[in-house]
Design an enzyme around this catalytic site. Structure first.
Site, PDB file in Angstrom:
ATOM      1  N   CYS A 106       0.952  -1.318   0.176  1.00 57.14           N
ATOM      2  CA  CYS A 106      -0.097  -0.458  -0.206  1.00 57.14           C
ATOM      3  C   CYS A 106       0.829   1.310   0.435  1.00 57.14           C
ATOM      4  O   CYS A 106       1.215   1.414   1.242  1.00 57.14           O
ATOM      5  CB  CYS A 106      -1.199   0.150   0.837  1.00 57.14           C
ATOM      6  SG  CYS A 106      -2.222  -1.477   1.457  1.00 57.14           S
ATOM      7  N   ALA A 107       1.053   1.592  -1.607  1.00 63.68           N
ATOM      8  CA  ALA A 107       2.136   1.917  -1.161  1.00 63.68           C
ATOM      9  C   ALA A 107       2.281   3.829  -1.349  1.00 63.68           C
ATOM     10  O   ALA A 107       3.799   4.315  -1.046  1.00 63.68           O
ATOM     11  CB  ALA A 107       3.658   1.827  -2.149  1.00 63.68           C
ATOM     12  N   GLY A 110       4.593   7.367  -1.418  1.00 70.91           N
ATOM     13  CA  GLY A 110       5.614   6.661  -1.725  1.00 70.91           C
ATOM     14  C   GLY A 110       6.990   6.802  -0.076  1.00 70.91           C
ATOM     15  O   GLY A 110       8.056   6.900  -1.097  1.00 70.91           O
ATOM     16  N   GLY A 111       6.444   7.462   0.361  1.00 74.57           N
ATOM     17  CA  GLY A 111       6.704   7.228   1.514  1.00 74.57           C
ATOM     18  C   GLY A 111       7.847   6.748   1.930  1.00 74.57           C
ATOM     19  O   GLY A 111       9.737   6.755   2.187  1.00 74.57           O
ATOM     20  N   LYS A 112       7.608   5.338   1.947  1.00 74.51           N
ATOM     21  CA  LYS A 112       7.919   4.494   2.710  1.00 74.51           C
ATOM     22  C   LYS A 112       8.640   3.455   1.166  1.00 74.51           C
ATOM     23  O   LYS A 112      10.299   3.179   1.667  1.00 74.51           O
ATOM     24  CB  LYS A 112       7.475   2.894   3.367  1.00 74.51           C
ATOM     25  CG  LYS A 112       6.118   3.699   4.153  1.00 74.51           C
ATOM     26  CD  LYS A 112       6.097   4.272   5.877  1.00 74.51           C
ATOM     27  CE  LYS A 112       5.511   4.164   6.575  1.00 74.51           C
ATOM     28  NZ  LYS A 112       4.401   5.279   6.222  1.00 74.51           N
ATOM     29  N   ARG A 135      -3.741   7.683  -6.595  1.00 76.11           N
ATOM     30  CA  ARG A 135      -3.461   8.471  -5.570  1.00 76.11           C
ATOM     31  C   ARG A 135      -1.320   6.824  -6.509  1.00 76.11           C
ATOM     32  O   ARG A 135      -0.386   7.391  -6.306  1.00 76.11           O
ATOM     33  CB  ARG A 135      -4.067   7.191  -4.597  1.00 76.11           C
ATOM     34  CG  ARG A 135      -4.747   8.418  -4.096  1.00 76.11           C
ATOM     35  CD  ARG A 135      -4.609   7.426  -2.490  1.00 76.11           C
ATOM     36  NE  ARG A 135      -3.990   7.032  -1.612  1.00 76.11           N
ATOM     37  CZ  ARG A 135      -3.078   7.954  -0.427  1.00 76.11           C
ATOM     38  NH1 ARG A 135      -3.452   9.390  -0.514  1.00 76.11           N
ATOM     39  NH2 ARG A 135      -2.321   7.337   0.147  1.00 76.11           N
ATOM     40  N   ASP A 175       2.034  -0.895   4.774  1.00 78.09           N
ATOM     41  CA  ASP A 175       1.609   0.267   5.998  1.00 78.09           C
ATOM     42  C   ASP A 175      -0.063   0.633   5.249  1.00 78.09           C
ATOM     43  O   ASP A 175      -0.522   1.157   4.031  1.00 78.09           O
ATOM     44  CB  ASP A 175       1.932   1.772   5.148  1.00 78.09           C
ATOM     45  CG  ASP A 175       2.107   2.917   6.055  1.00 78.09           C
ATOM     46  OD1 ASP A 175       2.382   3.231   7.356  1.00 78.09           O
ATOM     47  OD2 ASP A 175       2.638   3.572   5.113  1.00 78.09           O
ATOM     48  N   ARG A 201     -14.441  -1.346  10.851  1.00 80.59           N
ATOM     49  CA  ARG A 201     -14.567  -0.994   9.541  1.00 80.59           C
ATOM     50  C   ARG A 201     -12.756  -1.425   8.869  1.00 80.59           C
ATOM     51  O   ARG A 201     -12.992  -2.474   8.140  1.00 80.59           O
ATOM     52  CB  ARG A 201     -15.116   0.280   8.822  1.00 80.59           C
ATOM     53  CG  ARG A 201     -16.909  -0.284   8.380  1.00 80.59           C
ATOM     54  CD  ARG A 201     -17.210   0.479   6.898  1.00 80.59           C
ATOM     55  NE  ARG A 201     -16.501   1.751   6.625  1.00 80.59           N
ATOM     56  CZ  ARG A 201     -17.637   2.962   8.214  1.00 80.59           C
ATOM     57  NH1 ARG A 201     -18.464   2.635   8.319  1.00 80.59           N
ATOM     58  NH2 ARG A 201     -16.730   3.919   7.240  1.00 80.59           N
ATOM     59  N   CYS A 228      -0.818   4.809  11.349  1.00 78.91           N
ATOM     60  CA  CYS A 228      -0.655   6.290  11.606  1.00 78.91           C
ATOM     61  C   CYS A 228      -1.525   6.355  12.512  1.00 78.91           C
ATOM     62  O   CYS A 228      -2.644   7.325  12.848  1.00 78.91           O
ATOM     63  CB  CYS A 228      -0.800   7.136  10.169  1.00 78.91           C
ATOM     64  SG  CYS A 228      -2.025   7.683   9.311  1.00 78.91           S
TER      65      CYS A 228
HETATM   66  N1  SAM Z   1       3.075   3.676   2.234  1.00 78.52           N
HETATM   67  C1  SAM Z   1       1.933   5.122   2.158  1.00 78.52           C
HETATM   68  C2  SAM Z   1       3.729   6.290   2.362  1.00 78.52           C
HETATM   69  O1  SAM Z   1       4.465   6.009   2.990  1.00 78.52           O
HETATM   70  O2  SAM Z   1       3.738   6.873   1.433  1.00 78.52           O
HETATM   71  C3  SAM Z   1       1.432   5.133   2.452  1.00 78.52           C
HETATM   72  C4  SAM Z   1       0.003   4.660   2.551  1.00 78.52           C
HETATM   73  S1  SAM Z   1      -1.534   5.317   2.555  1.00 78.52           S
HETATM   74  C5  SAM Z   1      -0.895   5.124   4.626  1.00 78.52           C
HETATM   75  C6  SAM Z   1      -2.788   3.549   2.891  1.00 78.52           C
HETATM   76  C7  SAM Z   1      -2.690   3.227   0.938  1.00 78.52           C
HETATM   77  O3  SAM Z   1      -3.310   2.409   1.114  1.00 78.52           O
HETATM   78  C8  SAM Z   1      -2.826   4.261   0.013  1.00 78.52           C
HETATM   79  O4  SAM Z   1      -2.462   4.421  -0.734  1.00 78.52           O
HETATM   80  C9  SAM Z   1      -4.465   3.533  -0.639  1.00 78.52           C
HETATM   81  O5  SAM Z   1      -4.574   3.695  -2.043  1.00 78.52           O
HETATM   82  C10 SAM Z   1      -3.730   2.182   0.044  1.00 78.52           C
HETATM   83  N2  SAM Z   1      -5.779   1.011  -0.168  1.00 78.52           N
HETATM   84  C11 SAM Z   1      -6.353   1.533   0.390  1.00 78.52           C
HETATM   85  N3  SAM Z   1      -6.697  -0.468   0.537  1.00 78.52           N
HETATM   86  C12 SAM Z   1      -5.786  -0.783  -0.439  1.00 78.52           C
HETATM   87  C13 SAM Z   1      -6.254  -2.108  -1.007  1.00 78.52           C
HETATM   88  N4  SAM Z   1      -7.259  -3.065  -0.846  1.00 78.52           N
HETATM   89  N5  SAM Z   1      -5.137  -2.822  -1.096  1.00 78.52           N
HETATM   90  C14 SAM Z   1      -4.134  -2.656  -1.923  1.00 78.52           C
HETATM   91  N6  SAM Z   1      -3.549  -0.493  -1.383  1.00 78.52           N
HETATM   92  C15 SAM Z   1      -4.903  -0.115  -0.743  1.00 78.52           C
END
Ligand code: SAM
Length: 439
Positions: A106-107, A110-112, A135, A175, A201, A228
């Site tokens: 879940c990138a 792109g921070g991580k 995103r 993440d 949820r 977070c």
């Molecule tokens: N790791 C990212 C960073 O460091 O920049 C932040 C990630 S953010 C907390 C969570 C991400 O999970 C979102 O970009 C969202 O689009 C994605 N997401 C939500 N549900 C998802 C799913 N079922 N499968 C994959 N990604 C998902």
């Protein structure tokens, strides 16, 4: 249940007061240098006096009212990534070794992933995925900005990834999407949006994701699970769910004086009233299961003629010979460091390094190549100061004065590559992408 009532489930009275005080303060701003492109000593010689992050050596706190790093040309050049100081701890605690194959599920934005790329130092593989097709575009752009060449950016569902990559990765980052309590100071909308039902949820989504993410690990591989948020349901309970379904075990994170204990031994909570950052939950998990499935390369190499056309460009303008597997998608030429897995059938936004396009037997370099190259890799370079008028003009898409050379010139800022220009002997035609120009 309102938020304060909920907080009483996870914090004592003193901690709740401290947390509420924190929410009134402005958020802490920090950046992490991209070690692929930016040298710490050089950065500190230009911007001295910034407070160093306690654990991430190449990261600094800054006051955006004193210097707006988000608006500096060095940001466009990918010299650093603006990232919350607690979020940086996730990849720091995971520990990346050269040659690792890493999945960031879940990138976006792109921070991580950018931190992983920075530590991999052009070795191994990073598969960086996000399910959101909006995103994921920011993710791809950020990976490009970092000048990383060993990253595949995908927009896939987790189910498909989990099935295909069973037992494949050394490290996995989950993440997870969450209710975002650690974002309340940054974004008051998240605060207004909080509800206990949302937490429950999200916990269901996270449980589904964690099982799928875990399956992508090879035996002995490590996953970092982070959010977070401070909700136990979205953190410790999700880990316990995984432990109940698999042979996974928690890897202990050494406690530090600004870390807080979790409801699960070995994991940590970073609270904004104790750790200088916005807040995170981090847990390391070891894979003790054996999920084995063969993943093979098999990407079709580009035709020799196309590679020769690229080589002509390389000989003329570069001091470096790039090697790996050249692949062509339509007119676009890409370079994979290694043929790790077959890319056909995936929704891929970035296939390793995007070199450029070949049209009418002519090669035109892509912006990604400029961001990847080092100053010493090119025959013609224009190195500008970060606060010069010329660098502002470049970012606006204006022409610059000729270097009296012919052809491609790499524009750098404080020695960090920013983009291409083309010199025709009269002026430098600006090749900074239109969509990125600063108006
Ligand atoms: N790791 C990212 C960073 O460091 O920049 C932040 C990630 S953010 C907390 C969570 C991400 O999970 C979102 O970009 C969202 O689009 C994605 N997401 C939500 N549900 C998802 C799913 N079922 N499968 C994959 N990604 C998902």
């Amino acid at each position: 249940m309102d938020y304060i009532t909920y907080l009483k489930k996870i914090l004592n009275d003193e901690e709740i007061d401290l947390m509420m005080e924190e929410y009134k303060k402005k958020s802490v701003t920090s950046l992490r240098l991209n070690l692929l492109k930016c040298d710490k000593d050089k950065f500190c010689s230009v911007f001295n006096g910034l407070e160093n992050h306690k654990y991430v050596d190449e990261a600094f706190y800054y006051d955006k009212e004193v210097f707006a790093f988000g608006k500096c040309a060095l940001h466009n050049a990918g010299a650093y990534y603006i990232q919350d100081a607690s979020a940086m701890m996730v990849v720091k605690l995971l520990g990346i070794e050269k040659g690792d194959k890493v999945l960031d599920l879940c990138a976006a934005p792109g921070g991580k992933s950018s931190q992983v790329a920075s530590y991999l130092k052009e070795t191994g593989l990073l598969v960086s995925n996000d399910v959101s097709n909006k995103r994921v575009r920011d993710l791809s752009e950020n990976i490009e900005r970092m000048g990383a060449s060993n990253v595949i950016v995908m927009n896939e569902n987790v189910e498909k990834i989990s099935e295909y990559f069973e037992g494949y990765f050394d490290k996995v980052i989950l993440d997870a999407p969450c209710s975002g309590q650690g974002m309340f100071r940054k974004n008051s909308l998240t605060y207004d949006d909080w509800s206990y039902e949302k937490t429950l949820r999200m916990a269901e989504v996270q449980k589904d994701l964690i099982l799928k993410a875990y399956k992508c690990l090879k035996k002995g591989g490590i996953m970092v699970y982070s959010t977070c948020t401070f909700a136990k349901e979205e953190n410790e309970d999700v880990i316990k769910y995984l432990l109940s379904k698999t042979k996974a075990s928690v890897v202990n994170i050494e406690m530090k004086d600004d870390f807080s204990r979790s409801f699960l031994d070995g994991a940590v909570r970073l609270y904004p009233f104790k750790f200088k950052g916005e807040g995170h939950f981090v847990c390391l998990i070891k894979c003790n299961d054996e999920y084995e499935k063969e993943v093979k390369g098999g990407n079709k190499p580009a035709f020799r003629k196309d590679i020769e056309i690229y080589r002509e460009f390389e000989e003329k303008f570069l001091n470096v010979k790039l090697d790996g597997l050249f692949i062509k998608m339509g007119d676009e030429l890409h370079l994979l460091k290694e043929d790790y897995f077959n890319l056909s059938g995936w929704r891929v936004l970035r296939n390793g390094l995007h070199l450029g396009s070949i049209k009418n037997n002519r090669f035109e370099p892509n912006h990604a190549l400029a961001l990847y190259l080092k100053k010493e890799n090119v025959k013609n370079c224009l190195d500008l100061r970060y606060n010069s008028r010329e660098v502002d003009d470049y970012l606006k898409g204006l022409t610059l004065n000729t270097l009296n050379s012919k052809g491609y010139v790499l524009v750098c800022v404080e020695g960090v590559s920013l983009g291409f220009c083309k010199d025709d002997g009269r002026y430098l035609k600006n090749l900074y992408p239109k969509g990125l120009r600063v108006m």
